[in-house]
Design a protein around this motif. Structure first.
Motif, PDB file in Angstrom:
ATOM      1  N   ASN A   5       0.844  -1.185   0.000  1.00 19.48           N
ATOM      2  CA  ASN A   5       0.000   0.000   0.000  1.00 19.48           C
ATOM      3  C   ASN A   5       0.888   1.248   0.000  1.00 19.48           C
ATOM      4  OD1 ASN A   5      -2.249   1.682   0.215  1.00 19.48           O
ATOM      5  ND2 ASN A   5      -2.212   1.615   2.452  1.00 19.48           N
ATOM      6  N   ARG A   7       1.064   5.462  -0.666  1.00 17.62           N
ATOM      7  CA  ARG A   7       0.297   6.696  -0.848  1.00 17.62           C
ATOM      8  C   ARG A   7       1.207   7.916  -0.741  1.00 17.62           C
ATOM      9  NH1 ARG A   7      -1.496   9.042   4.245  1.00 17.62           N
ATOM     10  NH2 ARG A   7      -0.950   7.709   6.031  1.00 17.62           N
ATOM     11  N   GLU A  68       2.137   0.065   5.287  1.00 13.84           N
ATOM     12  CA  GLU A  68       2.098   0.977   4.151  1.00 13.84           C
ATOM     13  C   GLU A  68       3.420   1.703   3.966  1.00 13.84           C
ATOM     14  OE1 GLU A  68      -0.609   4.203   4.762  1.00 13.84           O
ATOM     15  OE2 GLU A  68       0.088   4.583   6.817  1.00 13.84           O
TER      16      GLU A  68
END
Length: 231
Positions: A5, A7, A68
């Motif tokens: 993940n 971002r 993440e």
């Protein structure tokens, strides 16, 4: 290579202590760090960059934990993570800083970091020779969890893990158990072969020459043809 993940949550250019100065950067290396905080997640580290109580100039591009990875500064801009000043060839001005969190499941975090770094290397056509430690720029013992009293065994292991993610087929071949195989044709010892996963492989051209046969290769159909004239 499994994905993680990822971002982007960029800190503002107005962030205190000039943590995002906005100098253009064309990176030539990737520098690995440990956060130095056993209780902090990637989200916590991102929040630390804009925390008003934070008085340090230090910053980084990406932070990764067991869940993440967060890109905090664009990879085309510099960050203050190498501790070696602001000269044009400094780590601060030429290297992407990746912080590896120390909290939670560290083995999973390391694996996530290896996946992330391998994907970055692959995207740029680089190999693990482009990886640096914080230590390489300023002598600071960082990434500290890879230090091992100066032996840096953790660093060696991390680079090997990244290499395995970057070149999984090569790694699989390197891990194969290969045995020598004796090959006998019509009672005559032929060239040695090798035994891999229960199958015997032989040097076809050498064997053909040994037994007076002609070999032809069709590159279109990927076909090898052996012809031996009858006596």
């Amino acid at each position: 290579m499994s994905a993680i993940n990822y971002r982007k949550d960029y800190i503002p250019k107005t962030t205190a202590c000039n943590r995002r100065p906005g100098y253009a950067m064309s990176a030539t290396t990737i520098t690995i760090h440990n956060t130095g905080n056993v209780a902090s997640s990637a989200a916590n580290e991102r929040a630390w960059l804009t925390n008003p109580t934070n008085a340090r100039q230090a910053s980084f591009h990406i932070v990764v934990d067991e869940r993440e990875a967060i890109e905090c500064i664009p990879l085309t801009e510099n960050a203050w993570h190498s501790g070696d000043g602001s000269a044009a060839k400094s780590g601060n001005r030429t290297s992407i800083g990746v912080e590896i969190c120390e909290s939670g499941n560290y083995a999973k975090t390391l694996d996530n970091a290896a996946v992330l770094v391998a994907s970055m290397l692959k995207e740029r056509g680089w190999g693990v020779d482009r990886l640096r430690r914080h230590y390489d720029w300023s002598g600071k013992i960082c990434p500290r969890l890879m230090y091992d009293s100066g032996k840096w065994t953790g660093w060696t292991a991390f680079k090997a893990l990244v290499e395995a993610k970057l070149n999984p087929i090569k790694q699989e071949v390197n891990d194969m158990i290969v045995y020598k195989a004796n090959v006998v044709v019509n009672g005559c010892k032929a060239k040695d072969g090798v035994l891999i996963d229960g199958a015997v492989y032989v040097p076809l051209r050498e064997m053909s020459d040994q037994f007076g046969a002609a070999i032809a290769w069709d590159n279109v159909t990927k076909t090898a043809t052996i012809t031996k004239e009858a006596k």
